[in-house]
Design an enzyme around this catalytic site. Structure first.
Site, PDB file in Angstrom:
ATOM      1  N   HIS A 179       0.852  -1.202   0.000  1.00  0.00           N
ATOM      2  CA  HIS A 179       0.000   0.000   0.000  1.00  0.00           C
ATOM      3  C   HIS A 179       0.882   1.245   0.000  1.00  0.00           C
ATOM      4  O   HIS A 179       1.348   1.697   1.038  1.00  0.00           O
ATOM      5  CB  HIS A 179      -0.907  -0.027   1.233  1.00  0.00           C
ATOM      6  CG  HIS A 179      -2.032   0.965   1.194  1.00  0.00           C
ATOM      7  ND1 HIS A 179      -2.082   2.026   0.306  1.00  0.00           N
ATOM      8  CD2 HIS A 179      -3.176   1.057   1.936  1.00  0.00           C
ATOM      9  CE1 HIS A 179      -3.197   2.713   0.509  1.00  0.00           C
ATOM     10  NE2 HIS A 179      -3.872   2.147   1.491  1.00  0.00           N
ATOM     11  N   HIS A 182      -2.657   6.960  -1.099  1.00  0.00           N
ATOM     12  CA  HIS A 182      -3.627   7.640  -0.227  1.00  0.00           C
ATOM     13  C   HIS A 182      -3.049   8.327   1.000  1.00  0.00           C
ATOM     14  O   HIS A 182      -3.753   8.533   1.980  1.00  0.00           O
ATOM     15  CB  HIS A 182      -4.734   6.655   0.215  1.00  0.00           C
ATOM     16  CG  HIS A 182      -5.384   5.946  -0.929  1.00  0.00           C
ATOM     17  ND1 HIS A 182      -6.156   4.819  -0.788  1.00  0.00           N
ATOM     18  CD2 HIS A 182      -5.359   6.196  -2.264  1.00  0.00           C
ATOM     19  CE1 HIS A 182      -6.584   4.410  -1.969  1.00  0.00           C
ATOM     20  NE2 HIS A 182      -6.097   5.222  -2.886  1.00  0.00           N
ATOM     21  N   TYR A 184      -0.646   7.210   3.123  1.00  0.00           N
ATOM     22  CA  TYR A 184      -0.105   6.377   4.204  1.00  0.00           C
ATOM     23  C   TYR A 184       1.426   6.311   4.092  1.00  0.00           C
ATOM     24  O   TYR A 184       2.018   7.006   3.260  1.00  0.00           O
ATOM     25  CB  TYR A 184      -0.791   5.007   4.191  1.00  0.00           C
ATOM     26  CG  TYR A 184      -2.264   5.163   4.508  1.00  0.00           C
ATOM     27  CD1 TYR A 184      -2.681   5.518   5.788  1.00  0.00           C
ATOM     28  CD2 TYR A 184      -3.236   5.045   3.517  1.00  0.00           C
ATOM     29  CE1 TYR A 184      -4.033   5.726   6.081  1.00  0.00           C
ATOM     30  CE2 TYR A 184      -4.583   5.251   3.792  1.00  0.00           C
ATOM     31  CZ  TYR A 184      -4.967   5.588   5.084  1.00  0.00           C
ATOM     32  OH  TYR A 184      -6.297   5.812   5.376  1.00  0.00           O
TER      33      TYR A 184
HETATM   34  C1  LIG Z   1     -14.955   1.557   2.759  1.00  0.00           C
HETATM   35  C2  LIG Z   1     -13.700   1.739   1.958  1.00  0.00           C
HETATM   36  C3  LIG Z   1     -12.493   1.329   2.489  1.00  0.00           C
HETATM   37  C4  LIG Z   1     -11.308   1.477   1.733  1.00  0.00           C
HETATM   38  N1  LIG Z   1     -10.129   0.980   2.238  1.00  0.00           N
HETATM   39  C5  LIG Z   1      -9.012   0.985   1.463  1.00  0.00           C
HETATM   40  C6  LIG Z   1      -7.833   0.306   1.872  1.00  0.00           C
HETATM   41  O1  LIG Z   1      -7.763  -0.353   2.927  1.00  0.00           O
HETATM   42  N2  LIG Z   1      -6.764   0.374   1.056  1.00  0.00           N
HETATM   43  C7  LIG Z   1      -6.775   1.057  -0.133  1.00  0.00           C
HETATM   44  O2  LIG Z   1      -5.757   1.107  -0.831  1.00  0.00           O
HETATM   45  N3  LIG Z   1      -7.904   1.670  -0.554  1.00  0.00           N
HETATM   46  C8  LIG Z   1      -9.015   1.631   0.193  1.00  0.00           C
HETATM   47  N4  LIG Z   1     -10.174   2.172  -0.289  1.00  0.00           N
HETATM   48  C9  LIG Z   1     -10.219   2.723  -1.670  1.00  0.00           C
HETATM   49  C10 LIG Z   1     -10.704   1.636  -2.656  1.00  0.00           C
HETATM   50  O3  LIG Z   1      -9.732   0.607  -2.790  1.00  0.00           O
HETATM   51  C11 LIG Z   1     -10.944   2.206  -4.057  1.00  0.00           C
HETATM   52  O4  LIG Z   1      -9.754   2.718  -4.575  1.00  0.00           O
HETATM   53  C12 LIG Z   1     -12.000   3.313  -4.031  1.00  0.00           C
HETATM   54  O5  LIG Z   1     -13.130   2.910  -3.294  1.00  0.00           O
HETATM   55  C13 LIG Z   1     -12.414   3.700  -5.453  1.00  0.00           C
HETATM   56  O6  LIG Z   1     -13.049   2.623  -6.082  1.00  0.00           O
HETATM   57  P1  LIG Z   1     -14.667   2.619  -6.267  1.00  0.00           P
HETATM   58  O7  LIG Z   1     -14.998   3.944  -6.855  1.00  0.00           O
HETATM   59  O8  LIG Z   1     -14.934   1.461  -7.165  1.00  0.00           O
HETATM   60  O9  LIG Z   1     -15.271   2.469  -4.907  1.00  0.00           O
HETATM   61  C14 LIG Z   1     -11.359   2.064   0.457  1.00  0.00           C
HETATM   62  C15 LIG Z   1     -12.600   2.475  -0.069  1.00  0.00           C
HETATM   63  C16 LIG Z   1     -13.758   2.311   0.654  1.00  0.00           C
HETATM   64  C17 LIG Z   1     -15.080   2.719   0.050  1.00  0.00           C
END
Ligand SMILES: Cc1cc2nc3c(=O)[nH]c(=O)nc-3n(C[C@H](O)[C@H](O)[C@H](O)COP(=O)(O)O)c2cc1C
Length: 375
Positions: A179, A182, A184
């Site tokens: 990871h 975002h 981190y």
């Molecule tokens: C509830 C939630 C938790 C997420 N947790 C992570 C995470 O642990 N690691 C990460 O890289 N992105 C995380 N994301 C981002 C998602 O991996 C993804 O990039 C983002 O939701 C955009 O995709 P989507 O538009 O299809 O939802 C999270 C997103 C959501 C909605």
């Protein structure tokens, strides 16, 4: 954009093609995006987490990237309910998750995570641990709530990632995702906003990439040569949605080339809307540029099948269904190789099955209440 019928005839054909990442053949192009769910008390993924992932594999997701899971370093996390990727009980839980996903016909990699300066001292699971990061600076620019990492810290974190990757291979996972997105820890090094170091790990883009590149090399060394290592990165940060690592393809290449050189097999380019061009003068999105610049397979992500991006979801909002014709066009042009789906798959375990069989009218809008359960 609304759902149109022509996608139905094309979707299965375009999305069902297998793709190879180093030694792994992913049976199709659909990836479950990593999503933190906080349903693992004590950091142990249990029965409900197993069936949550296995249900999606059984319904046709080709590759599952698990929710972020903490590496074995005391400052890695901020919650006792986020699964950990260290400890006997925790790894035994993860081994069962991987076995169930394989039994359902899918492939799975854990997303290995250290949150760095996002942590606040006093946070579980290790309350006494300090927040650490490249320069002790939080994403909002504040200082004093943690400290800059020492040489000992750098080595310990690199070691923790390498150990977690070795454990992933040992307990039956198909690869790892690091990871680096975002805001981190790894991204805190990549981004000038949080990296003010004056040693070899700070300065220009190449210097800011050095920590991640060393970490990738250590991970690569800890696993078999054909074991896939995926690196997720983003321009946006969790508290700074407009932040950018790179303003030009050249700047992006300065970051990605050392990572590819260190052993990254595929990149996961995290954006909020996959259709947004990344740089002026080209339609390519961030994953498209990543593939073009590195020659490595690239995963795209961001509002696939939905309108309204993930930031709106973080504010508790829902989203309605959107067509995927444009996505299929881009896949057909080989702009990128795989497509990660977040909220749509969180909402609906059957999303992949519906899309692969052209049952678009059955797709569900995203409703924020889906976060409350692991269904
Ligand atoms: C509830 C939630 C938790 C997420 N947790 C992570 C995470 O642990 N690691 C990460 O890289 N992105 C995380 N994301 C981002 C998602 O991996 C993804 O990039 C983002 O939701 C955009 O995709 P989507 O538009 O299809 O939802 C999270 C997103 C959501 C909605």
């Amino acid at each position: 954009m609304t759902v149109t019928e022509p996608s139905a005839s094309r979707a299965a054909e375009i999305l069902s093609r297998p793709v190879t990442i180093n030694g792994l053949t992913v049976p199709n192009r659909i990836v479950m995006a990593p999503m933190t769910r906080k349903f693992s008390p004590g950091g142990v993924p249990g029965e409900d987490v197993r069936s949550y992932y296995a249900r999606r594999a059984a319904a046709g997701v080709g590759l599952i990237v698990t929710e972020g899971t903490y590496v074995g370093h005391e400052s890695a996390g901020e919650s006792d309910d986020v699964p950990r990727f260290h400890g006997e009980e925790q790894l035994a839980g993860w081994a069962r998750v991987a076995a169930d996903v394989h039994a359902a016909g899918g492939t799975i990699v854990p997303q290995l995570w250290h949150i760095g300066m996002v942590r606040k001292q006093g946070d579980p699971p290790f309350a006494d641990a300090p927040a650490i990061g490249p320069s002790g600076i939080r994403l909002d620019g504040t200082e004093g709530a943690g400290r800059a990492m020492t040489r000992t810290d750098l080595d310990a974190v690199i070691g923790a990632f390498a150990e977690a990757a070795a454990a992933a291979e040992r307990i039956g996972f198909d690869g790892v995702e690091l990871h680096g997105a975002h805001g981190y820890l790894l991204d805190q090094f990549l981004w000038a906003g949080t990296n003010r170091r004056t040693d070899a790990y700070g300065g220009d883009a190449v210097a800011r990439t050095k920590f991640s590149a060393e970490l990738v090399a250590a991970v690569r060394e800890a696993v078999s040569p054909d074991f896939p290592v995926i690196f997720r990165y983003s321009q946006w940060k969790s508290e700074n949605y407009d932040a950018r690592l790179a303003e030009t393809p050249q700047e992006l290449e300065a970051i990605l080339a050392p990572l590819a050189e260190a052993g990254v097999d595929a990149f996961h380019a995290s954006t909020r809307r996959y259709w947004s061009p990344e740089f002026d003068g080209s339609d390519l999105n961030l994953a498209g540029w990543t593939r073009k610049l590195t020659g490595r397979p690239a995963i795209t992500v961001g509002s696939v099948g939905l309108d309204g991006d993930v930031i709106r979801a973080f504010m508790g909002e829902g989203a309605s269904v959107q067509g995927i014709d444009d996505l299929l066009d881009r896949l057909e042009r080989d702009e990128f190789d795989l497509v990660a789906v977040g909220r749509a798959l969180l909402q609906d375990p059957q999303w992949a099955a519906k899309v692969l069989s052209g049952r678009f009218s059955e797709l569900l809008p995203y409703d924020a209440t889906a976060l409350r359960t692991l269904s």
